[in-house]
Scaffold this active site. Structure first.
Site, short mmCIF file in Angstrom:
data_model
loop_
_atom_site.label_atom_id
_atom_site.label_comp_id
_atom_site.label_asym_id
_atom_site.label_seq_id
_atom_site.Cartn_x
_atom_site.Cartn_y
_atom_site.Cartn_z
CG ASN A 145 -11.80 -0.16 8.23
OD1 ASN A 145 -10.79 -0.47 8.84
ND2 ASN A 145 -12.63 -1.05 7.70
CG HIS A 168 -6.85 5.40 1.04
ND1 HIS A 168 -7.59 6.55 1.11
CD2 HIS A 168 -7.62 4.44 1.67
CE1 HIS A 168 -8.74 6.32 1.73
NE2 HIS A 168 -8.77 5.06 2.09
CE1 TYR A 207 -3.75 -2.43 0.67
CE2 TYR A 207 -2.44 -3.21 2.53
CZ TYR A 207 -3.51 -3.36 1.67
OH TYR A 207 -4.35 -4.44 1.81
CG ASP A 267 -6.93 9.75 0.90
OD1 ASP A 267 -6.80 9.38 2.09
OD2 ASP A 267 -7.80 9.27 0.15
CG PHE A 289 -5.56 -2.34 7.63
CD1 PHE A 289 -5.11 -2.29 6.32
CD2 PHE A 289 -5.06 -3.31 8.47
CE1 PHE A 289 -4.18 -3.21 5.86
CE2 PHE A 289 -4.13 -4.24 8.01
CZ PHE A 289 -3.68 -4.19 6.70
CG ASN A 334 -14.41 4.06 5.14
OD1 ASN A 334 -15.54 4.50 5.33
ND2 ASN A 334 -14.14 3.16 4.20
#
Length: 221
Positions: A66, A19, A14, A91, A64, A112
């Site tokens: 969320n 993000h 990632y 972002d 993570f 989120n």
């Protein structure tokens, strides 16, 4: 004491995602202000240092996106910070690539990570929204933000990270207008610098790609 949290998802797969621009922002700040090595704490990784005279804790939640609020809430309570002492970098698809806006409070707009932080500490924290652009179709948003920055994005991304880091001294003071002004001046300098990289005489009317992009970003609209 200020807490700067950059949002993203942990893991090398990632690391270049749109993000994860929040992670990138606090990583740049850590590097530019000579923060010590990151260590694991508060369901994330942290580094404590100073930006100017102000003591600042940098945090990258590893829960993570969320569940970002869990990590931010743990750190905020440990350091006895008020919500207004917390600044979150993340972002923003509703801003043009390279555009930045800072404010206190507001809604989560479907993000989120911000929704999770609302649930844990309330809404009255500082937000630094880092524009990554919109794919043009809401059905493509998830794929877009979880996609890597493109080669074209790499023309403006270093400038926005450098400018945010340079202006972070004003964030540490809690002065949002000064942060916004400092950021704008730094980015304007990037535009001016790019304008000097003109084409050969026969092509003087054609600006470089990065200058075109930065000039567009800094229209007054």
């Amino acid at each position: 004491m200020k807490l700067f949290a950059g949002l993203g998802n942990p893991g090398r797969q990632y690391s270049k995602n749109r993000h994860n621009i929040g992670y990138m922002a606090v990583e740049r700040i850590a590097s530019d202000y000579n923060f010590p090595a990151w260590r694991r704490k508060f369901s994330g990784i942290v580094s404590e240092g100073r930006i100017g005279p102000e003591k600042v804790v940098l945090l990258k939640p590893e829960t993570f996106m969320n569940r970002s609020g869990q990590s931010v809430g743990e750190a905020m309570r440990f350091f006895k910070c008020a919500p207004e002492d917390v600044t979150v970098f993340y972002d923003e698809i509703d801003l043009r690539p390279g555009k930045v806006k800072a404010k206190v409070g507001g809604g989560h707009a479907g993000h989120n990570g911000i929704r999770s932080i609302h649930q844990h500490i309330g809404a009255e924290f500082v937000r630094v929204r880092l524009g990554v652009g919109h794919p043009g179709n809401k059905e493509l948003v998830t794929r877009f933000v979880l996609g890597n920055f493109s080669a074209q994005d790499e023309e403006w991304l270093p400038s926005i990270l450098d400018s945010v880091s340079s202006a972070a001294v004003e964030l540490a003071k809690g002065n949002l207008p000064a942060f916004s002004n400092s950021f704008s001046r730094k980015m304007a300098d990037a535009v001016e610098s790019s304008s000097r990289k003109v084409a050969p005489p026969a092509e003087k009317s054609t600006k470089s790609g990065i200058f075109q992009k930065l000039s567009t970003l800094f229209r007054t609209d």
